[in-house]
Scaffold this motif. Sequence first.
Motif, short mmCIF file in Angstrom:
data_model
loop_
_atom_site.label_atom_id
_atom_site.label_comp_id
_atom_site.label_asym_id
_atom_site.label_seq_id
_atom_site.Cartn_x
_atom_site.Cartn_y
_atom_site.Cartn_z
N HIS A 17 -50.40 -3.22 62.92
CA HIS A 17 -50.44 -3.45 63.25
C HIS A 17 -49.96 -3.77 61.97
CE1 HIS A 17 -54.78 -3.20 61.49
NE2 HIS A 17 -53.90 -3.35 60.08
N ASN A 18 -49.58 -3.01 60.84
CA ASN A 18 -48.08 -2.43 60.02
C ASN A 18 -47.01 -1.49 60.44
OD1 ASN A 18 -51.45 -2.22 57.88
ND2 ASN A 18 -50.31 -3.11 56.61
N LEU A 19 -46.96 -1.09 61.37
CA LEU A 19 -46.05 -0.24 62.03
C LEU A 19 -45.28 -1.95 62.78
CD1 LEU A 19 -47.34 2.26 63.44
CD2 LEU A 19 -46.15 2.52 61.69
N THR A 54 -54.12 3.96 63.73
CA THR A 54 -55.00 2.95 64.49
C THR A 54 -55.05 1.86 65.11
OG1 THR A 54 -57.75 2.94 63.44
CG2 THR A 54 -55.72 3.28 61.86
N SER A 55 -55.53 0.87 65.42
CA SER A 55 -55.26 0.02 66.12
C SER A 55 -56.53 -0.57 64.85
CB SER A 55 -56.71 -0.32 67.21
OG SER A 55 -57.81 0.15 66.87
N ASP A 56 -57.72 -0.18 64.69
CA ASP A 56 -58.22 -0.86 63.03
C ASP A 56 -58.55 -2.04 63.36
OD1 ASP A 56 -59.13 -0.03 60.17
OD2 ASP A 56 -57.27 -1.19 59.63
N HIS A 57 -59.67 -1.44 64.22
CA HIS A 57 -60.80 -2.37 65.50
C HIS A 57 -61.77 -2.99 64.76
CE1 HIS A 57 -61.95 -4.79 69.12
NE2 HIS A 57 -62.67 -4.14 69.00
N ASN A 58 -61.39 -4.98 63.68
CA ASN A 58 -62.44 -5.00 63.21
C ASN A 58 -63.18 -6.41 63.71
OD1 ASN A 58 -64.51 -6.02 61.51
ND2 ASN A 58 -63.26 -5.70 59.74
N PRO A 59 -63.93 -6.03 64.82
CA PRO A 59 -64.05 -8.16 65.23
C PRO A 59 -64.94 -8.72 63.70
CG PRO A 59 -65.59 -6.19 66.76
CD PRO A 59 -64.19 -5.63 65.09
N VAL A 60 -64.29 -10.04 64.14
CA VAL A 60 -65.02 -10.70 62.62
C VAL A 60 -65.02 -11.87 63.46
CG1 VAL A 60 -64.97 -12.15 60.76
CG2 VAL A 60 -63.38 -9.93 61.27
N ASP A 61 -66.25 -12.47 63.86
CA ASP A 61 -66.79 -14.09 64.54
C ASP A 61 -66.60 -15.03 63.99
OD1 ASP A 61 -69.22 -15.09 62.05
OD2 ASP A 61 -69.10 -12.83 62.89
N ILE A 62 -66.30 -16.16 64.83
CA ILE A 62 -65.79 -17.41 63.99
C ILE A 62 -65.81 -18.25 63.07
CG2 ILE A 62 -66.84 -19.34 65.81
CD1 ILE A 62 -64.29 -20.40 66.48
N ALA A 90 -53.60 -2.45 71.31
CA ALA A 90 -52.65 -1.13 70.12
C ALA A 90 -51.29 -0.42 70.95
CB ALA A 90 -53.89 0.08 70.55
N PHE A 91 -52.08 -0.06 72.99
CA PHE A 91 -50.66 0.38 73.25
C PHE A 91 -49.80 -0.62 73.61
CE2 PHE A 91 -48.68 1.57 77.82
CZ PHE A 91 -48.17 2.64 77.43
N GLY A 92 -49.62 -1.61 73.95
CA GLY A 92 -48.48 -2.21 74.40
C GLY A 92 -47.09 -2.33 72.98
N ALA A 93 -48.26 -2.74 71.47
CA ALA A 93 -47.48 -2.66 70.91
C ALA A 93 -47.06 -1.60 69.98
CB ALA A 93 -48.79 -2.61 69.26
N LYS A 115 -47.36 -12.74 70.90
CA LYS A 115 -46.52 -11.76 70.40
C LYS A 115 -46.67 -10.74 71.61
CE LYS A 115 -46.83 -11.38 66.18
NZ LYS A 115 -47.05 -13.22 65.98
N LYS A 116 -45.31 -11.01 72.06
CA LYS A 116 -44.51 -10.15 73.21
C LYS A 116 -44.70 -8.49 72.90
CE LYS A 116 -40.87 -13.51 74.19
NZ LYS A 116 -39.77 -13.43 73.93
N LEU A 117 -45.45 -8.42 74.32
CA LEU A 117 -45.70 -6.51 73.89
C LEU A 117 -45.02 -5.53 75.69
CD1 LEU A 117 -49.75 -6.82 72.60
CD2 LEU A 117 -47.67 -6.25 71.22
N LYS A 118 -45.02 -4.83 75.64
CA LYS A 118 -44.72 -3.40 76.84
C LYS A 118 -45.47 -2.56 76.70
CE LYS A 118 -40.68 -1.28 78.35
NZ LYS A 118 -39.68 0.10 78.17
#
Length: 417
Positions: free
Chosen positions: A259-261, A303-311, A331-334, A398-401
Amino acid sequence: MKILLKSVQIFDENSKFNNSKKDILIEDGKIKKIDSSIKVKTDTEIALDGLSVSPGWFDSSVSFGEPGFEERETIANGLDTAAKSGFTAVALNPNTQPILDNSGAIASVKAKSAGHPVTLYPIGALTRNGKNKDLAELLDMQDAGAIGFYDYKSSISNANLLKIALQYAQNFDGLVQSYPHDLSISGSGNVNENRNSTYLGLKGIPNLAEELNVIRDLYLLEYTGGKLHIPTISTQKSVQLIKEAKKKGLDVSCSVAIHNLFLTDEELKEFDSNSKVLPPLRTEKDRKALIKGLKEGTIDMVTSDHNPVDIEHKKVEFENAMFGTIGLESAFGALNTLFSTEDSVKFLTAGKERFKIKKHSIEEGAMADFSLFLPTEEYKFRKEHIFSASKNSIFLNKKLKGKPIGVIANAQILIQK
């Protein structure tokens, strides 16, 4: 078990079949045959227009919550999410409750992941309870399966402690990670310190908070020797500092969050707490520097730096929201939106070597360790694309490919329905 992939595009720069379209027959977890056309009776046959395969992707920074925060994510569903997102291997951060700071805890999460197509590689805490006071049981954890040591999103403020860690870990070729974030500089900041933070009335985190720690840690590495990994850098200056350190011959690697990219602090104007991440989204200047650093090899992996946070911890006032975003599914689409498919695959597999994870090439006789994906599919990322228990995605709308389909690994197949 026999699996036949029909007319798939192969992306593997180390394979003679790279950039070719072939049928691939997999039998009992190994690649039996690769040919232009294979006709054989199988248990599963997959034929999708535009389907592509590559060596299995690896994510060096993933959080699942369990044990302790199962309401955010469980190991079982987290691994299913990783598989449907195209990852065959993930490094699990130690930010659980209790923290993964001993061999028993490492063995426990490995046992919970056993038998899944995705291989889970635990990262042990660098300090006991992540309290930044005493080193944890590093050697014992590595013997139990830990692939590195990291106090997740917590910098080691005691320079001598990090020095000792780098010296001690050399005895067993351990990989020390140090998150670059000087709390005395960042304070209670929530976002990047810039005109947007001033305009929106949000407390800022200056680039300096990251860069001071990067400078210090590189000096310590030069003094001690050993191996250092700096996770999720976010500034132009950090890229420059690490580039200079590599020129000196220091054994340092670093990662960047996807996401920083892809995004900048312009996202903050919506006051969407999903945009509250650490390190924060920076400026366009920093974003471009990160992309350049990745292309030229200064940044070793994404890295996706995947960090789930509950609502309950995310859908609150911005200043009170927890940092973090999920990222496996997007991750891949971005990446594939920003880079060529060849480069996207390279960036998603590059971290394996640093973390001593075997990379299987797509050749006859090799183990089948595949990511399956549709590289040309364009779509808007929505909630229906999320498989995580928590839905806190910074990429929503967000639009991804490029769409991941699933994986074939560990003699199993797991794909999206």
